[in-house]
Write a protein that holds these residues in place. Structure first.
Motif, mmCIF file in Angstrom:
data_model
loop_
_atom_site.group_PDB
_atom_site.id
_atom_site.type_symbol
_atom_site.label_atom_id
_atom_site.label_comp_id
_atom_site.label_asym_id
_atom_site.label_seq_id
_atom_site.Cartn_x
_atom_site.Cartn_y
_atom_site.Cartn_z
ATOM 1 N N MET A 114 0.843 -1.188 0.000
ATOM 2 C CA MET A 114 0.000 0.000 0.000
ATOM 3 C C MET A 114 0.874 1.232 0.000
ATOM 4 S SD MET A 114 -1.217 0.107 4.024
ATOM 5 C CE MET A 114 -1.716 1.796 3.967
ATOM 6 N N THR A 115 0.384 2.317 -0.617
ATOM 7 C CA THR A 115 1.053 3.598 -0.536
ATOM 8 C C THR A 115 0.384 4.379 0.584
ATOM 9 O OG1 THR A 115 1.536 3.589 -2.874
ATOM 10 C CG2 THR A 115 1.632 5.705 -1.762
ATOM 11 N N ALA A 116 1.205 4.850 1.509
ATOM 12 C CA ALA A 116 0.635 5.509 2.680
ATOM 13 C C ALA A 116 1.277 6.859 2.894
ATOM 14 C CB ALA A 116 0.836 4.626 3.921
ATOM 15 N N THR A 117 0.514 7.772 3.412
ATOM 16 C CA THR A 117 1.049 9.059 3.824
ATOM 17 C C THR A 117 0.501 9.352 5.208
ATOM 18 O OG1 THR A 117 1.069 9.838 1.546
ATOM 19 C CG2 THR A 117 1.284 11.486 3.261
ATOM 20 N N THR A 118 1.374 9.445 6.184
ATOM 21 C CA THR A 118 0.960 9.786 7.527
ATOM 22 C C THR A 118 1.176 11.273 7.731
ATOM 23 O OG1 THR A 118 3.109 9.498 8.550
ATOM 24 C CG2 THR A 118 1.790 7.510 8.245
ATOM 25 N N ALA A 119 0.833 11.761 8.918
ATOM 26 C CA ALA A 119 1.030 13.185 9.207
ATOM 27 C C ALA A 119 2.512 13.526 9.218
ATOM 28 C CB ALA A 119 0.392 13.524 10.554
ATOM 29 N N CYS A 143 5.598 7.537 2.328
ATOM 30 C CA CYS A 143 6.232 6.229 2.224
ATOM 31 C C CYS A 143 5.515 5.378 1.197
ATOM 32 C CB CYS A 143 6.234 5.514 3.581
ATOM 33 S SG CYS A 143 4.572 5.104 4.179
ATOM 34 N N ASP A 144 6.122 4.269 0.854
ATOM 35 C CA ASP A 144 5.492 3.241 0.036
ATOM 36 C C ASP A 144 5.958 1.903 0.582
ATOM 37 O OD1 ASP A 144 4.116 1.864 -1.865
ATOM 38 O OD2 ASP A 144 5.413 2.397 -3.544
ATOM 39 N N VAL A 145 5.172 1.352 1.514
ATOM 40 C CA VAL A 145 5.499 0.090 2.172
ATOM 41 C C VAL A 145 4.283 -0.825 2.099
ATOM 42 C CG1 VAL A 145 7.180 1.163 3.721
ATOM 43 C CG2 VAL A 145 4.810 0.907 4.466
ATOM 44 N N LYS A 146 4.471 -2.078 2.419
ATOM 45 C CA LYS A 146 3.384 -3.047 2.270
ATOM 46 C C LYS A 146 2.270 -2.830 3.279
ATOM 47 C CE LYS A 146 2.383 -8.006 2.108
ATOM 48 N NZ LYS A 146 2.947 -9.378 2.197
ATOM 49 N N ASP A 147 2.633 -2.693 4.562
ATOM 50 C CA ASP A 147 1.606 -2.640 5.600
ATOM 51 C C ASP A 147 2.211 -2.031 6.860
ATOM 52 O OD1 ASP A 147 -0.401 -3.008 7.435
ATOM 53 O OD2 ASP A 147 -0.492 -5.194 7.251
ATOM 54 N N HIS A 195 9.735 5.644 13.595
ATOM 55 C CA HIS A 195 10.927 6.497 13.560
ATOM 56 C C HIS A 195 10.829 7.642 12.563
ATOM 57 C CE1 HIS A 195 13.036 3.729 16.230
ATOM 58 N NE2 HIS A 195 12.567 2.739 15.483
ATOM 59 N N GLY A 196 9.743 7.685 11.812
ATOM 60 C CA GLY A 196 9.520 8.803 10.902
ATOM 61 C C GLY A 196 10.498 8.874 9.748
ATOM 62 N N ILE A 197 11.077 7.734 9.364
ATOM 63 C CA ILE A 197 12.006 7.696 8.233
ATOM 64 C C ILE A 197 11.230 7.310 6.974
ATOM 65 C CG2 ILE A 197 14.033 6.548 7.250
ATOM 66 C CD1 ILE A 197 15.075 6.163 10.095
ATOM 67 N N PRO A 198 11.245 8.134 5.939
ATOM 68 C CA PRO A 198 10.554 7.765 4.696
ATOM 69 C C PRO A 198 11.197 6.523 4.070
ATOM 70 C CG PRO A 198 11.091 10.113 4.730
ATOM 71 C CD PRO A 198 11.845 9.476 5.859
ATOM 72 N N VAL A 199 10.386 5.510 3.831
ATOM 73 C CA VAL A 199 10.880 4.270 3.227
ATOM 74 C C VAL A 199 10.013 3.947 2.017
ATOM 75 C CG1 VAL A 199 11.348 1.812 3.554
ATOM 76 C CG2 VAL A 199 11.682 3.412 5.462
ATOM 77 N N PHE A 200 10.668 3.597 0.936
ATOM 78 C CA PHE A 200 9.979 3.210 -0.287
ATOM 79 C C PHE A 200 10.522 1.847 -0.700
ATOM 80 C CE2 PHE A 200 9.798 7.696 0.189
ATOM 81 C CZ PHE A 200 8.540 8.069 -0.270
ATOM 82 N N ALA A 201 9.889 0.800 -0.205
ATOM 83 C CA ALA A 201 10.389 -0.554 -0.415
ATOM 84 C C ALA A 201 9.304 -1.561 -0.095
ATOM 85 C CB ALA A 201 11.612 -0.814 0.470
#
Length: 425
Positions: free
Chosen positions: A1-6, A10-14, A99-105
């Motif tokens: 799923m592609t998610a955007t939090t406050a 990110c683009d992570v699975k879950d 940890h608020g680190i943007p991850v795309f994986a």
């Protein structure tokens, strides 16, 4: 799923996997005391404060500990996967959610998604790039020339990536300093040899549940990764054949007690083939044609081009999925060839990659190399630089301390002798 939090894109699975990821990251940290000490210092000194940093790495528990050390140092870090099958989805989720680190994986992401992530990383406008295979650097040079001037430098983790950097330098397109982390003594002597040696066999055994003892195992390439793989395979009872193009390495393999033969000979007798060369089409049509039916092939080099899967597919009338990470190519000739991990890094596709205690040294090199680039901003000409010997030695010293091992020191007399040319017999 592609998610955007406050907090973070990110683009992570879950993201719901974050708790499990935290447990695994913490477990790995127990075996990474050197990086823990660097993280503690970074937290106090903030040597990377405000530096936009992109890391293209295998998104594993060990990489997570590196990312946290960089974040502790003040870096504005973003992480993408360097391989479609190496991502640990729970780890990616934890880095984002906790940890608020943007991850795309995402484990299993297709090529289009991977390339999109590379461009998303470059949208971060990195000042420092940690690369694993040089894809991000190559894309920057080829497609984002306007951003090159913003780059302080890059670090490279793999043999494959260093080869690409040298080609860039020879072509006159490497316009910034690059630190060759791969060739640091505390990296390749340990990560490549002991890490690859153990984790490659681990991935093969997890994928197949096959017995290594008694099999004829062919290792293509006798660099540090090949040495480690051959050594561990022999330890498990395999009859090991090494193939090489370098006469010195071939001689070394022979002196180490391994049979050395060209691939066209090894192909006829091998039960299991492992490529670790960093080059292209090491196993190709003429080798598939010679293999015994049921032969297994696996790759532990960085990219999935060492085994010519395209031609293997052309030779086949059907590809069957026998179990996770195990595909049987049913050849038109009537024989079968089994490919493990889709030809990608089998130790990360089918297992968990290198043990954390080995990656502790590799990622300590990465963290200190980033600090070195930032501290020397504007002072290093474009080119490829080794990890400074002082840093390499300090990592080894810290590792020995963590292992409870003491070593000797030179006496004053010995120091004097080593610095004199007049003393003799």
């Amino acid at each position: 799923m592609t998610a955007t939090t406050a907090r973070v894109d990110c683009d992570v699975k879950d993201l719901g996997l974050a708790v499990l990821g935290r447990q695994r990251i913490e477990w790995a940290s127990r075996e990474m005391p050197v990086l823990a000490q660097i993280r503690q210092r970074f937290a106090a000194e903030k040597p990377l404060q405000g530096i936009r940093l992109v890391a293209c790495c295998h998104v594993t528990t060990e990489t997570a500990n590196l990312a946290l050390a960089l974040q502790a140092g003040g870096a504005d870090a973003l992480l993408i996967a360097s391989n479609p099958l190496s991502t640990q989805d729970d780890v990616a989720a934890c880095l984002v959610a906790e940890h608020g680190i943007p991850v795309f994986a995402i484990k299993g992401e297709d090529t289009a998604t991977y390339l999109r992530h590379v461009h998303r990383a470059l949208d971060h406008r990195p000042q420092v790039i940690i690369d694993d295979g040089s894809d991000v650097v190559a894309t920057l040079i080829q497609e984002r020339q306007e951003q090159v001037a913003e780059l302080i430098g890059t670090t490279e983790e793999t043999t494959t990536g260093v080869v690409r950097l040298r080609a860039m330098l020879a072509a006159g397109v490497l316009a910034f300093p690059a630190v060759n982390v791969n060739d640091a003594d505390t990296k390749h002597f340990f990560d490549n040899r002991y890490g690859t040696g153990q984790s490659t066999l681990d991935g093969i055994i997890r994928a197949t549940n096959t017995l290594i003892a008694g099999k004829t195992l062919v290792v293509a390439g006798y660099g540090w990764c090949g040495k480690g793989t051959a050594l561990r395979a022999r330890g498990l009872g395999a009859r090991v054949i090494v193939t090489e193009i370098d006469p010195v390495r071939a001689l070394e393999a022979a002196m180490d007690g391994f049979q050395v033969a060209p691939m066209h000979e090894a192909a006829q007798v091998g039960d299991l083939f492992i490529t670790v060369t960093g080059n292209k089409h090491i196993i190709r049509r003429e080798h598939f044609e010679l293999m015994k039916s049921g032969a297994m092939v696996a790759n532990s080099g960085h990219f999935d081009i060492e085994i010519d899967l395209k031609v293997l597919e052309e030779m086949s009338h059907e590809v069957a999925h026998l179990r996770p990470f195990v595909q049987e190519y049913r050849l038109k000739s009537g024989k079968n060839v089994i490919v493990l991990g889709e030809g990608r890094l089998v130790n990360l596709a089918a297992a968990e990659g290198h043990p954390a205690s080995v990656m502790d040294m590799s990622f300590a090199n990465q963290a200190l190399a980033c600090e070195y680039l930032v501290k020397n901003k504007g002072q290093l000409a474009p080119g490829i630089y080794p990890v400074p010997a002082k840093l390499d030695g300090e990592i080894a010293r810290l590792k020995l301390v963590a292992m409870g091992i003491e070593i000797d020191t030179l006496t004053a007399t010995q120091v004097e002798y080593m610095n004199s040319w007049t003393a003799g017999t």
